[in-house]
Write a protein that holds these residues in place. Structure first.
Motif, PDB file in Angstrom:
ATOM      1  N   ILE A  38      -5.486  37.823  34.371  1.00  0.00           N
ATOM      2  CA  ILE A  38      -4.846  37.320  35.579  1.00  0.00           C
ATOM      3  C   ILE A  38      -5.489  36.008  36.036  1.00  0.00           C
ATOM      4  O   ILE A  38      -4.800  35.098  36.499  1.00  0.00           O
ATOM      5  CB  ILE A  38      -4.938  38.375  36.706  1.00  0.00           C
ATOM      6  CG1 ILE A  38      -3.983  39.533  36.426  1.00  0.00           C
ATOM      7  CG2 ILE A  38      -4.622  37.756  38.064  1.00  0.00           C
ATOM      8  CD1 ILE A  38      -2.525  39.229  36.663  1.00  0.00           C
ATOM      9  N   ASP A  39      -6.814  35.896  35.922  1.00  0.00           N
ATOM     10  CA  ASP A  39      -7.475  34.713  36.471  1.00  0.00           C
ATOM     11  C   ASP A  39      -7.214  33.449  35.656  1.00  0.00           C
ATOM     12  O   ASP A  39      -7.658  32.369  36.024  1.00  0.00           O
ATOM     13  CB  ASP A  39      -8.984  34.946  36.647  1.00  0.00           C
ATOM     14  CG  ASP A  39      -9.711  35.254  35.350  1.00  0.00           C
ATOM     15  OD1 ASP A  39      -9.109  35.111  34.265  1.00  0.00           O
ATOM     16  OD2 ASP A  39     -10.895  35.654  35.425  1.00  0.00           O
ATOM     17  N   SER A 106     -11.675  29.653  37.218  1.00  0.00           N
ATOM     18  CA  SER A 106     -11.910  30.704  38.209  1.00  0.00           C
ATOM     19  C   SER A 106     -13.371  30.664  38.606  1.00  0.00           C
ATOM     20  O   SER A 106     -14.238  30.361  37.786  1.00  0.00           O
ATOM     21  CB  SER A 106     -11.562  32.082  37.634  1.00  0.00           C
ATOM     22  OG  SER A 106     -11.668  33.086  38.621  1.00  0.00           O
ATOM     23  N   THR A 117     -12.789  39.375  41.005  1.00  0.00           N
ATOM     24  CA  THR A 117     -11.813  39.789  39.989  1.00  0.00           C
ATOM     25  C   THR A 117     -12.413  40.762  38.980  1.00  0.00           C
ATOM     26  O   THR A 117     -11.749  41.153  38.027  1.00  0.00           O
ATOM     27  CB  THR A 117     -11.265  38.570  39.224  1.00  0.00           C
ATOM     28  OG1 THR A 117     -12.342  37.918  38.534  1.00  0.00           O
ATOM     29  CG2 THR A 117     -10.602  37.584  40.168  1.00  0.00           C
ATOM     30  N   TRP A 192     -12.447  42.454  33.701  1.00  0.00           N
ATOM     31  CA  TRP A 192     -11.705  41.600  34.623  1.00  0.00           C
ATOM     32  C   TRP A 192     -10.297  42.155  34.806  1.00  0.00           C
ATOM     33  O   TRP A 192      -9.807  42.955  34.016  1.00  0.00           O
ATOM     34  CB  TRP A 192     -11.643  40.167  34.076  1.00  0.00           C
ATOM     35  CG  TRP A 192     -11.063  40.031  32.700  1.00  0.00           C
ATOM     36  CD1 TRP A 192      -9.785  40.293  32.303  1.00  0.00           C
ATOM     37  CD2 TRP A 192     -11.761  39.613  31.518  1.00  0.00           C
ATOM     38  NE1 TRP A 192      -9.622  40.065  30.957  1.00  0.00           N
ATOM     39  CE2 TRP A 192     -10.810  39.638  30.445  1.00  0.00           C
ATOM     40  CE3 TRP A 192     -13.065  39.205  31.260  1.00  0.00           C
ATOM     41  CZ2 TRP A 192     -11.163  39.268  29.141  1.00  0.00           C
ATOM     42  CZ3 TRP A 192     -13.398  38.843  29.962  1.00  0.00           C
ATOM     43  CH2 TRP A 192     -12.461  38.882  28.923  1.00  0.00           C
ATOM     44  N   ASP A 193      -9.646  41.724  35.888  1.00  0.00           N
ATOM     45  CA  ASP A 193      -8.269  42.137  36.141  1.00  0.00           C
ATOM     46  C   ASP A 193      -7.333  41.568  35.074  1.00  0.00           C
ATOM     47  O   ASP A 193      -7.581  40.476  34.564  1.00  0.00           O
ATOM     48  CB  ASP A 193      -7.824  41.624  37.525  1.00  0.00           C
ATOM     49  CG  ASP A 193      -8.473  42.399  38.664  1.00  0.00           C
ATOM     50  OD1 ASP A 193      -8.715  43.612  38.506  1.00  0.00           O
ATOM     51  OD2 ASP A 193      -8.753  41.778  39.706  1.00  0.00           O
ATOM     52  N   ASN A 280      -7.415  37.519  42.630  1.00  0.00           N
ATOM     53  CA  ASN A 280      -7.492  36.288  41.848  1.00  0.00           C
ATOM     54  C   ASN A 280      -7.484  35.036  42.718  1.00  0.00           C
ATOM     55  O   ASN A 280      -8.224  34.083  42.455  1.00  0.00           O
ATOM     56  CB  ASN A 280      -6.325  36.233  40.855  1.00  0.00           C
ATOM     57  CG  ASN A 280      -6.377  34.994  39.990  1.00  0.00           C
ATOM     58  OD1 ASN A 280      -7.400  34.695  39.393  1.00  0.00           O
ATOM     59  ND2 ASN A 280      -5.280  34.262  39.950  1.00  0.00           N
TER      60      ASN A 280
END
Length: 355
Positions: A38-39, A106, A117, A192-193, A280
């Motif tokens: 996502i990031d 990020s 995140t 992480w996401d 994020n």
């Protein structure tokens, strides 16, 4: 009269086609790489929203890679010119790859701790207790060696007063972590996401033990080789302006940004993307400051101290801030909604970090 009008329209149409072709010829082509997370979504947002085109770039994005290690392998092979990676940059530099960080994809320029995140997820049968990191002792934990996932779990282990010898770390690609938890192959995972959010939703009894905690400074850079950077300063600045504009659009439109994420992270569902995007946007800060130098230095020191690195490098030799600093000066509005960088952390071209 009608024939004259028709001829005039034809000439005008031909002129427009010619102008479009000329613009296409003027566009600078570049191939960029990203990781399936996502990031990393600022990059495809810049492509889909036309921000790269606005700054004169024709950008192609390589397939999303599983980890930053894979993204750097692609960079070294010439598959891309610029990629988004973090901790894997450290190992690559120590192995002789001459990389430089150009800006964050990020993280935070405004503060040191930035890991919202990241999360640690455990099964309900693991005996790991929410908020009790000491309960990690003796457990089997999935992580991705040489990535930010690895750095995060090591920081949590240290925060708990434990050592890496007190747990068993299992090298696992993030997309496989949910399956490993579901099959009871591991007690927990650090990732992480979107993977922590996916696990809490899809694995019965899965528990979020901790999210973030500011135990590390998130390391996520736009990275390229020194030789390519030396020859492509103007292109880099256009690229950084495009992704910075994408970041701001994402911060202002998290739900729409989540929709973009579902097109670039395989199998990502919209409800997962929306939940992850809220974390994020807290780290969507393309700027560089002294905090980012300190974060990269601290990451190396932890990995070296715990025996995962045999050596370290001078961060000043592998961060080139001048291009993002120029974008920050030329387009201040792109960063106006972000927290200001503290005066003590502000940098100029030629800045030298001192530990």
């Amino acid at each position: 009269m009608r024939r004259r009008e028709f001829l005039g329209a034809s000439v005008a149409a031909a002129a427009l086609v010619g102008a479009g072709a000329a613009r296409a010829q003027e566009m600078t082509k570049i191939k960029a790489g990203m990781v399936s997370a996502i990031d990393q979504i600022g990059l495809p947002i810049a492509l889909e929203r036309g921000f790269f085109e606005k700054y004169g770039l024709d950008v192609e994005i390589a397939r999303p890679y599983a980890t930053g290690v894979d993204a750097l392998n692609a960079l070294q092979a010439g598959e891309t010119q610029i990629v988004q990676v973090g901790v894997p940059m450290i190992g690559a530099v120590l192995r002789g790859m001459d990389l430089m960080a150009l800006g964050n994809f990020s993280g935070s320029a405004a503060k040191l701790g930035s890991d919202s995140t990241m999360a640690l997820i455990a099964s309900d049968a693991s005996g790991i207790k929410k908020g009790d990191l000491a309960s990690l002792k003796g457990k089997k934990i999935a992580t991705s060696f040489g990535t930010i996932n690895h750095l995060y779990i090591l920081a949590l282990i240290e925060k708990a007063g434990l050592t890496p010898n007190d747990v068993t770390l299992v090298n696992t690609p993030p997309p496989d972590m949910t399956v490993a938890l579901l099959s009871k192959g591991v007690d927990a995972f650090s990732a992480w996401d979107p993977w922590p959010i996916v696990a809490v939703k899809d694995v019965p009894g899965a528990v979020e033990i901790i999210r973030g905690g500011e135990v590390i400074s998130y390391i996520g850079f736009n990275v390229a080789t020194r030789d390519w950077i030396a020859k492509n300063g103007a292109t880099i600045e256009k690229f950084l302006a495009g992704v910075s504009e994408a970041d701001q659009w994402m911060r202002k439109n998290p739900k729409r940004a989540a929709q973009v994420a579902t097109r670039w992270v395989p199998g990502l569902k919209i409800e997962i993307a929306e939940a992850a995007m809220e974390f994020n946007i807290q780290q969507a800060d393309r700027r560089l400051s002294a905090n980012n130098y300190a974060g990269l230095h601290a990451a190396q020191q932890r990995l070296h101290r715990l025996g995962f690195l045999k050596d370290t490098f001078d961060v000043n030799k592998h961060i080139e801030p001048k291009h993002i600093l120029k974008v920050m000066a030329d387009h201040p509005g792109l960063f106006a909604d972000l927290p200001p960088i503290p005066e003590a952390a502000q940098i100029k071209p030629g800045y030298v970090f001192k530990a």
